[in-house]
Design an enzyme around this catalytic site. Structure first.
Site, mmCIF file in Angstrom:
data_model
loop_
_atom_site.group_PDB
_atom_site.id
_atom_site.type_symbol
_atom_site.label_atom_id
_atom_site.label_comp_id
_atom_site.label_asym_id
_atom_site.label_seq_id
_atom_site.Cartn_x
_atom_site.Cartn_y
_atom_site.Cartn_z
ATOM 1 N N TRP A 102 -9.675 46.277 45.370
ATOM 2 C CA TRP A 102 -9.946 45.144 45.993
ATOM 3 C C TRP A 102 -9.983 44.437 47.507
ATOM 4 O O TRP A 102 -9.897 44.010 47.476
ATOM 5 C CB TRP A 102 -9.452 43.912 44.519
ATOM 6 N N ASP A 170 -3.738 38.367 48.340
ATOM 7 C CA ASP A 170 -4.575 38.253 46.610
ATOM 8 C C ASP A 170 -3.774 38.184 45.810
ATOM 9 O O ASP A 170 -3.512 39.760 45.144
ATOM 10 C CB ASP A 170 -5.440 39.541 47.952
ATOM 11 N N LYS A 194 -7.550 36.506 35.434
ATOM 12 C CA LYS A 194 -6.719 37.112 35.002
ATOM 13 C C LYS A 194 -5.518 36.690 33.988
ATOM 14 O O LYS A 194 -5.777 36.441 33.041
ATOM 15 C CB LYS A 194 -6.757 38.115 35.881
#
Ligand SMILES: *Cc1c(COP(=O)(O)O)cnc(C)c1O
Length: 358
Positions: A102, A170, A194
């Site tokens: 990511w 993030d 999530k």
């Protein structure tokens, strides 16, 4: 009704109590004769829902007035661009920590918009987090960006980088999983799917003194200052997702807040890591000190058994354990909403599978 054991990495499990309340209120929200989906975002009712969700989110994170909270669309991935567009000019440089798939994607997007300095890079394996002393920071960086939990590689920071430049994180896959000292951050962003709610909502926390640095020519909806000034309603926000995230915040509060989440998440992940470490059959590739409490990737010493493992797990109603296609193997995601009982069923299955196949 059967609720199976849901280890999906995202979109992922939601608290059952939240789903039941949403179901209860779906056709008729509080006697209005309409659902939340069917009313104007400018209505008093929706503004109340929105304000309450923000207040509860602020309460959970102990946020003060120095920070704005934005409820946006476009996913965490659109924020990969928004971060650079709001905090830098094209000639600027920024530091990025590359610790997994990511953060690599965040770097890829930012590289189109400014000069990226990879302050640290754990490619290709992404199984460790080097200490800050080993990072090559640029003293002129507009900001430092990192990913607090790498959802695919299962690598999680248990510390916060201390830098001159504003810190941007993030936090998509571990936000609200433990108490957080927000004062250390300039910007925190997270896709909802999530730990916060269903896909389609992105939450951005931005320190107000960082508003007003955006490039002139960017789309209005990417401009945090515009979105902060309009209460995230410069255009139509994702109203139902916002409402559902609000229910999730209330659920976390009722469960005892972030301290309770942290304790439960520590216990849940410990059970799975213990099972892995007790065996010579399952292998965790990640260095022990940076193992994620949210996403646990592991492989079988005999990779030929992985498809059997997944097939038999499925028969026990243990769902979505297949590892990401980039790394293979198995991955168990243990977000806030996953009951500890589901972890117990997984661990019992893993021990039984090892005993019969190992
Ligand atoms: C899932 C995830 C993303 C991508 O989120 P989208 O909403 O699909 O854009 C980004 N970063 C991390 C850490 C993630 O877990």
């Amino acid at each position: 009704m059967a609720r199976y054991h849901n280890f999906s990495p995202g979109p992922s499990i939601l608290p059952e109590a939240v789903l039941l309340q949403a179901k209860e209120e779906l056709l008729d929200w509080r006697g209005r004769g309409v659902s939340v989906m069917e009313i104007s975002h400018r209505s008093e009712d929706f503004l109340g829902i929105a304000r309450e969700a923000e207040a509860d989110f602020r309460q959970l994170l102990n946020l003060n007035d120095d920070y704005a909270v934005l409820f946006l669309q476009g996913g965490a991935s659109l924020q990969f661009s928004a971060v650079a567009l709001n905090l830098s000019q094209p000639a600027d440089r920024a530091d990025y920590a590359c610790t997994g798939a990511w953060s690599a994607k965040a770097i890829q997007e930012a590289s189109r918009l400014l000069t990226v300095n990879k302050a640290v890079n754990t490619a290709p394996n992404h199984t460790s987090i080097p200490p800050l002393a080993e990072w090559q920071l640029d003293p002129k960086a507009a900001y430092l960006h990192y990913t607090s939990n790498e959802t695919i590689h299962g690598v999680e920071f248990d510390w916060i980088p201390q830098t001159q430049a504003p810190l941007v994180v993030d936090m998509s896959s571990n936000i609200l999983s433990q108490p957080l000292d927000v004062s250390r951050f300039g910007v925190i962003y997270a896709g909802a799917q999530k730990n916060l709610g269903p896909a389609g909502l992105t939450v951005v926390v931005v320190r107000k003194d960082l508003l007003g640095r955006a490039r002139q020519d960017i789309p209005r909806l990417l401009n945090w200052e515009v979105m902060a000034a309009s209460g995230s309603m410069d255009n139509t926000p994702p109203t139902f997702n916002w409402y559902l995230a609000g229910l999730v915040f209330k659920w976390i509060q009722a469960e005892g807040g972030l301290t309770a989440m942290a304790e439960r998440n520590r216990r849940k992940s410990q059970k799975v890591y213990q099972c892995i470490d007790d065996s010579g059959f399952y292998i965790s590739p990640v260095d022990v000190y940076c193992r994620s409490k949210m996403n646990i990737p592991f492989v079988l010493a005999n990779p030929e058994l992985e498809s059997v493992f997944l097939k038999q797990a499925r028969l026990e109603n243990l769902l979505y354990l297949k590892g990401h296609r980039a790394v293979g193997g198995i991955r168990a995601s243990l977000y806030n909403a996953l009951p500890e009982a589901s972890v117990d069923v997984l661990v019992a299955f893993m021990r039984h599978f090892e005993a019969t196949r190992g």
